[in-house]
Each structure stands twice: as structure tokens, then as C-alpha cells.
Design a protein around this motif. Sequence first.
Motif, short mmCIF file in Angstrom:
data_model
loop_
_atom_site.label_atom_id
_atom_site.label_comp_id
_atom_site.label_asym_id
_atom_site.label_seq_id
_atom_site.Cartn_x
_atom_site.Cartn_y
_atom_site.Cartn_z
N VAL A 184 8.01 2.42 2.67
CA VAL A 184 8.18 0.96 2.59
C VAL A 184 6.94 0.32 1.99
CG1 VAL A 184 8.53 -1.17 3.91
CG2 VAL A 184 9.78 0.90 4.54
N ALA A 185 5.76 0.74 2.47
CA ALA A 185 4.51 0.17 1.96
C ALA A 185 4.35 0.47 0.47
CB ALA A 185 3.33 0.72 2.75
N ARG A 186 4.63 1.70 0.06
CA ARG A 186 4.47 2.09 -1.35
C ARG A 186 5.44 1.34 -2.25
NH1 ARG A 186 4.13 8.57 -1.79
NH2 ARG A 186 3.69 8.04 -3.96
N ARG A 187 6.70 1.31 -1.87
CA ARG A 187 7.70 0.66 -2.71
C ARG A 187 7.46 -0.85 -2.80
NH1 ARG A 187 7.54 4.94 -4.03
NH2 ARG A 187 9.04 6.63 -3.73
N SER A 188 7.01 -1.46 -1.72
CA SER A 188 6.72 -2.89 -1.75
C SER A 188 5.55 -3.18 -2.69
CB SER A 188 6.40 -3.38 -0.33
OG SER A 188 7.51 -3.22 0.53
N ARG A 189 4.53 -2.34 -2.64
CA ARG A 189 3.39 -2.50 -3.55
C ARG A 189 3.81 -2.29 -5.00
NH1 ARG A 189 -0.89 1.61 -2.43
NH2 ARG A 189 -1.86 0.58 -4.20
N GLU A 190 4.61 -1.27 -5.24
CA GLU A 190 5.06 -0.99 -6.61
C GLU A 190 5.89 -2.15 -7.16
OE1 GLU A 190 5.32 3.87 -5.89
OE2 GLU A 190 7.13 2.64 -5.96
N ALA A 191 6.72 -2.72 -6.32
CA ALA A 191 7.55 -3.85 -6.76
C ALA A 191 6.68 -5.03 -7.12
CB ALA A 191 8.54 -4.23 -5.66
N LEU A 192 5.70 -5.31 -6.28
CA LEU A 192 4.84 -6.46 -6.54
C LEU A 192 4.00 -6.24 -7.80
CD1 LEU A 192 4.25 -9.20 -5.36
CD2 LEU A 192 2.41 -8.20 -4.03
N PRO A 209 6.32 -7.01 7.67
CA PRO A 209 5.69 -8.09 6.90
C PRO A 209 5.49 -7.73 5.42
CG PRO A 209 4.60 -7.82 9.01
CD PRO A 209 5.53 -6.65 8.86
N GLN A 210 5.22 -6.45 5.14
CA GLN A 210 5.00 -6.04 3.75
C GLN A 210 6.28 -6.14 2.93
OE1 GLN A 210 2.44 -2.50 3.22
NE2 GLN A 210 2.09 -2.57 5.43
N LEU A 211 7.40 -5.77 3.53
CA LEU A 211 8.68 -5.97 2.85
C LEU A 211 8.91 -7.44 2.57
CD1 LEU A 211 11.49 -5.05 1.87
CD2 LEU A 211 12.26 -5.16 4.27
N GLY A 212 8.59 -8.29 3.54
CA GLY A 212 8.73 -9.73 3.35
C GLY A 212 7.84 -10.26 2.24
N LEU A 213 6.62 -9.75 2.13
CA LEU A 213 5.72 -10.18 1.05
C LEU A 213 6.32 -9.85 -0.31
CD1 LEU A 213 2.32 -9.07 2.60
CD2 LEU A 213 2.86 -11.40 1.87
N ALA A 214 6.87 -8.65 -0.45
CA ALA A 214 7.48 -8.26 -1.73
C ALA A 214 8.67 -9.16 -2.06
CB ALA A 214 7.91 -6.80 -1.67
N ARG A 215 9.48 -9.45 -1.06
CA ARG A 215 10.62 -10.35 -1.28
C ARG A 215 10.15 -11.75 -1.67
NH1 ARG A 215 14.31 -8.58 3.99
NH2 ARG A 215 15.52 -6.92 2.95
N GLY A 216 9.09 -12.21 -1.02
CA GLY A 216 8.55 -13.51 -1.37
C GLY A 216 8.04 -13.54 -2.80
N GLY A 217 7.39 -12.46 -3.23
CA GLY A 217 6.91 -12.37 -4.60
C GLY A 217 8.05 -12.42 -5.60
N LEU A 218 9.13 -11.70 -5.31
CA LEU A 218 10.30 -11.71 -6.19
C LEU A 218 10.89 -13.11 -6.29
CD1 LEU A 218 12.41 -10.15 -7.90
CD2 LEU A 218 13.65 -9.69 -5.76
N GLU A 219 10.97 -13.81 -5.18
CA GLU A 219 11.51 -15.16 -5.19
C GLU A 219 10.65 -16.10 -6.03
OE1 GLU A 219 11.75 -16.14 -1.08
OE2 GLU A 219 13.37 -14.71 -0.68
N LEU A 220 9.33 -15.98 -5.91
CA LEU A 220 8.43 -16.84 -6.69
C LEU A 220 8.56 -16.58 -8.19
CD1 LEU A 220 5.17 -16.78 -4.54
CD2 LEU A 220 6.55 -18.78 -5.09
N VAL A 221 8.61 -15.32 -8.56
CA VAL A 221 8.66 -14.98 -9.98
C VAL A 221 10.00 -15.38 -10.59
CG1 VAL A 221 8.60 -13.07 -11.65
CG2 VAL A 221 6.93 -13.16 -9.79
N GLU A 280 -1.86 -5.71 -0.71
CA GLU A 280 -2.79 -4.60 -0.96
C GLU A 280 -3.62 -4.27 0.28
OE1 GLU A 280 -3.25 -2.66 -3.81
OE2 GLU A 280 -1.36 -3.58 -4.38
N THR A 281 -3.95 -5.28 1.07
CA THR A 281 -4.73 -5.05 2.28
C THR A 281 -3.87 -4.41 3.37
OG1 THR A 281 -6.15 -6.96 1.78
CG2 THR A 281 -6.14 -6.17 4.06
N ALA A 282 -2.70 -4.98 3.62
CA ALA A 282 -1.83 -4.47 4.68
C ALA A 282 -1.38 -3.04 4.41
CB ALA A 282 -0.61 -5.38 4.83
N ALA A 283 -1.14 -2.73 3.14
CA ALA A 283 -0.62 -1.40 2.78
C ALA A 283 -1.63 -0.29 3.03
CB ALA A 283 -0.19 -1.40 1.32
N ARG A 284 -2.89 -0.66 3.24
CA ARG A 284 -3.92 0.37 3.46
C ARG A 284 -4.12 0.69 4.94
NH1 ARG A 284 -3.45 -1.10 -1.88
NH2 ARG A 284 -4.52 0.46 -3.16
#
Length: 415
Positions: A349-357, A263-275, A383-387
Motif C-alpha cells: 500500500v505504501a509503495r503503490r501510493s507513493r508511485e501513484a503520487l 492515511p497514505q492511501l488517503g493522501l494518494a487519493r487526495g492527490g489524484l483529486e487535486l490533479v 514520503e515521510t509516512a511511507a518510511r
Amino acid sequence: MLPVRGHGSALSRYRDVEGTVMTTSAKNRALTERAAALVGLLRRNAARTEEDRRVAEENIEALADAGLFGITVPERFGGHQASIRTLLEVSAELGRGCGSTAWTTTLSNVCGWLVGLYPERAQREVFETDTAARVCSVLTPAGTSRAADGGQVITGRWPFASGCLHARWALLGMPVTGASGEKPEQGLALVPMDELKIEDTWHMAGMRGTGSHTLVAEDVFVPAHRILSVTRALRGEYPTEFTDETLYRSAFVPVLASVLVGPQLGLARGGLELVTASLAKGRPISHTFYEQAREASSTQTQIAEAAQLIDSAALHLMRAADDIDGWAARGQYMPLLERARVRMDTATVARRSREALDILLNVHGAGSFAEANPLQRIWRDQETAARHAMTNPAITSELYGRALLGVEEQVSALI
């Protein structure tokens, strides 16, 4: 999609709605495509899911209709019995639409996988009358237990039970108590939800829609066949009688860790699509001469860097998935070093997804944090899921480093 009845070769076959036989790879691809088709719906319902602090019922119904709660259910009960890679690809797709929905769906599916490790008797109790029966879990051993004739009696409180509002069964970590009061091992009790109470305790900044409340048991009897030995499971020793089923030979902790970051990878992808969609509409960079932010080299390089970080996260996640599936297919329990690397991969995966976002928020500016902007919800969810403790980067680095150096004493049994 209907299963072809009977036991065949390791290459499972399915029929689509028109009756055409599908191979395993086609089935897995179809499940991912179904998830992608629901992204728009999940995005439309994301704010309501957060506000109601539970996944929108429309989402639940759509996921059920698409068969996405049966990804890990044995084919014997009409489930998909798909690969771990498929589960992670589906969860990443759903995460593009709604983090809470993706998290709830993914954890329900990993619980379906856990049920597949139990003896057939327990599996039948869960799935025989409801192929897509949803299950929630809290693996942390909590509460107390006492030996009883034919099982254990448990009492206690189990917080962070994601998806409990939509579940019919729960898996609860517990100490197994012997007749003399000794506690020889850790167990996982499979309990009907109607024998438990839900205490409303999930009030968080992110992942609000997961409904990860506290489950309460008071003198609940659990028969022995519904108690899985976690102590043995950590060694790859599962009580299921169906040892020819590849999925249920998968390594215990690597599966439980990897599903947390799909799900965290998906969140980062969703953020990229929105931006990128916002930049395509044309917007300036405040306090500069750039009337089109997308024409600025600073924007271009930051978008490229964010995309590369997301790609890196995906590569690590799919490597972990393929390692898990590969060792299970060979009928061998994944060695310690590979299991430790999977723990490290999931933290990566969690770190890279957070860094991307984080980069995407910089590109989008302070407007990212407007309540009306879905990007701020994605950020809070991420930020919540990554912890989650299982993906703690400092701990996983130490764990993997010890494995690489051959240090026998470890920092956790969860490898």
C-alpha cells in the motif's frame, strides 16, 4: 449515534440520532460517511495544521463531535467497537483532507484498540469517565524499569509519540524487570499524560502536524494491571476478560501495521483529486502544442496508471483488513503465513501510493512544488509516512518470503 445497552449477539446494534436501530454494517458505513463529510474542513485547515505543528483544534473538535475518536472503544463504555476495516476506511477518507490529521486520528484509535486488550480495571481507568479519551503510543521498548511492589517504575525517553499533544494517556514500550533484575519479557505501560513530560523534538519535512514529539518519564510508577505483555500479545494472548468481543481478538502486529497505511492511501487519493480538478479547469502542457493537457494521450495514460496504482493499494489494504477481521470473527489467531502477508500488504500500500503520487507530480509539473500548492504538502507527508520502519518494503519482502518458504528463522518478531 447511541449504543444499545447490554450484551447481545455478535451482530452489534446501534441507534442513530432519531432512535432507529442500526446494524453493524450500517454503523460502519455511517462512520465512513462522517469522515468523508469532514474532508473539506480538513483541507481548509491543512496548512494551519502544518504551520502550527499540531492538528488544528477545529479539526479535533469536529472529529470528536463525529465520534471518530471512539471507533475502537468498547461498546461497554459507549464506543463504536467497529471493525478494523471500518477504521482503515475512515483513515483513508480523512487522509484525503489532511495527512497529519488522518495519522493522528488513526493512531489514537489503534491505541484505543490496544487499551481494549488490557484487563477491565485498566480499561475503566481510561474510558469510564471519557468514552473518547485519546491515547498516544510508542511501542518501541525504551528506557529502563525496575520492579516495585505491585508494578514497575519506569524512566526514559520515547520519541515519535504521534498525537501526544491531544492525548490524556500514553502507551510506552518497556522492558519488564523481575525482582532479581532479570528482564523476562517486553511490556507496554499505560501511563497518564500528566505523569509525563513532552519534549519538543518533531521537526520534519512531512507529517509536521502530527506533533510526534518525545515523551519523558522519570521514576514513574506503573501498576501491574496497566502493563500489557507484548511478548504474549505477539501470540494472541491478551488479558482482557471479555473474550467474546471480536475486535479485541484481532491479531496484534497485523493491526498495528495496517493502520499505518490507511492515511497514505488517503493522501494518494487526495492527490489524484487535486490533479484531475486542475486538469478539468483547462491548462496547457508547456513547450508543446497542447492547449488542454487533459486532451493529451500522455496525460490520459498517466492519470489512468496513477488511478490503477491507488486502486491496487486499496485492494491490498482491504484484503488485509478483511483477513484480520475474519480470523478474529472465527475466534482463531491468524496463522504466521497470513500475518506475514498482511505485513507485505501494508508495505505494498505504501509503495503503490507513493508511485501513484510520483506520476501525478509528473502530470502536474514543476508547479506542484510551489509553496502555495497543497500537492507539495501531500507529497512531503506521503514520503515521510511511507518510511515508517513497519512498512519497509525490503524487510517485509524478506519476512514474507521466509514465511512462504517455511524458513523458521525470521528477521523480526513483529509478525
